[in-house]
Design an enzyme around this catalytic site. Structure first.
Site, mmCIF file in Angstrom:
data_model
loop_
_atom_site.group_PDB
_atom_site.id
_atom_site.type_symbol
_atom_site.label_atom_id
_atom_site.label_comp_id
_atom_site.label_asym_id
_atom_site.label_seq_id
_atom_site.Cartn_x
_atom_site.Cartn_y
_atom_site.Cartn_z
ATOM 1 C CB ALA A 53 -0.886 -0.013 1.242
ATOM 2 N N GLY B 37 0.949 -5.260 0.964
ATOM 3 C CA GLY B 37 -0.250 -5.382 0.133
ATOM 4 C C GLY B 37 0.014 -6.140 -1.170
ATOM 5 C CD GLU C 23 -1.947 -7.719 3.210
ATOM 6 O OE1 GLU C 23 -1.672 -6.573 2.806
ATOM 7 O OE2 GLU C 23 -2.458 -7.944 4.319
ATOM 8 C CD GLU D 53 2.036 -5.577 5.767
ATOM 9 O OE1 GLU D 53 2.901 -6.435 6.043
ATOM 10 O OE2 GLU D 53 1.198 -5.720 4.866
#
Ligand code: CO8
Length: 260
Positions: free
Chosen positions: A66, A111, A114, A134
């Site tokens: 992200a 992300g 993910e 993260e």
């Protein structure tokens, strides 16, 4: 729709969505997520699309996570909204009645890992790098990493990756079952398309039932999951493709599936 941060190409019944912010290593900001959602919805509703490939532009990254610059100053409610946006689009990919393949061409961090895990199949370049870093920036995975990663690779390895925040290469990702296949970088897209063409040739309703049974049966108690499988399998007998598949086998020829 005009896309700014992604590319959408549909050819040979295969839709390829390319995350296209190479200067930011294809980091996902809210605009890119919204475009990704729009493109994925279009692919879901287009009967010509039988398989979806997700990949990243440039030779360095699939998705480096992200967008940290956009997330930095979010309040908790704003962050929740951004997370839900991510979950909505990843659920759309995961639950789609047609198969999806992540072609991971480089960094797939946070992300990025993910997004790849919401796909049915992950094919990696030898240059791919995976991880859930993260924790290093004061976060935990927020787009399904704490849930999909343990389901894919087991709780032990998932905890090593999420709590340690480390990165792993494509070979290690293959060894732990995070990716299905690894190819040299130059062969990644052609090998991915080859597999996509194979999936596109399968009977679509049967494909839908196979995904449905696995996706929705996985978290059920075994007795209920097997009941679900029986229902899904029985429904395949209502299609012409099942009749054609078995007839072709008995006549020792290739089946001609029509999607009915
Ligand atoms: N966000 C924003 N910009 C990024 C990101 C990112 N995730 N990753 C890279 N960039 C940018 C860099 O800032 C840099 O920009 P600029 O040229 O303007 O300085 C450019 O991309 C190139 O990056 P680097 O110079 O860092 O390239 P390197 O080759 O040195 O390093 C790495 C490559 C290792 C991939 C490095 O860029 C990196 O560590 N990136 C961040 C990886 C990361 O931590 N990802 C996880 C983010 S958090 C997340 O994904 C949570 C998901 C859901 C939560 C939702 C909560 C609301």
């Amino acid at each position: 729709m005009d896309y700014k941060n992604i590319l959408l190409n549909i050819e040979e019944n295969i839709a390829t969505i390319t995350f296209n912010r190479p200067k930011a290593l294809n980091a996902m900001n809210a605009e890119t997520m919204a475009e990704f959602f729009a493109a994925a919805s279009l692919c879901k509703n287009d009967d010509n699309v039988k398989v979806i490939i997700l990949t990243g532009s440039g030779d360095k990254a699939f998705v480096a996570g992200a967008d940290i610059s956009q997330m930095q100053d979010l309040s908790a409610p704003e962050a929740l909204q951004f997370m839900e946006m991510g979950h909505d689009v990843l659920r759309l990919i995961e639950e789609m009645p047609k198969p999806s393949i992540a072609a991971i061409n480089g960094f797939a961090l946070g992300g990025g890992t993910e997004i790849s895990m919401a796909c049915d199949i992950r094919i990696a370049s030898e240059k791919a790098v995976f991880g859930q870093p993260e924790i290093l920036i004061g976060l935990i995975p927020g787009w399904g990493g704490t849930q999909r990663l343990p389901r894919l690779v087991g709780m032990g390895v998932a905890k090593e990756l999420i709590l340690g925040g480390g990165q792993i290469n494509a070979q290690r990702a293959y060894e732990i079952g995070l990716v299905n296949k690894v190819f040299p970088a130059a062969a990644l897209m052609e090998e991915t398309r080859k597999f996509a063409r194979k999936l596109a040739s399968m009977p679509p309703f049967t494909m839908k039932m196979a995904k449905y049974s696995m996706n929705y049966g996985y978290d059920l108690p075994l007795y209920n999951a097997n009941k679900l499988e029986v229902e899904c399998c029985a429904q395949c007998f209502s299609t012409q493709d099942q009749k054609e598949g078995m007839k072709a086998f008995l006549e020792k020829r290739k089946p001609n599936f029509t999607g009915r």
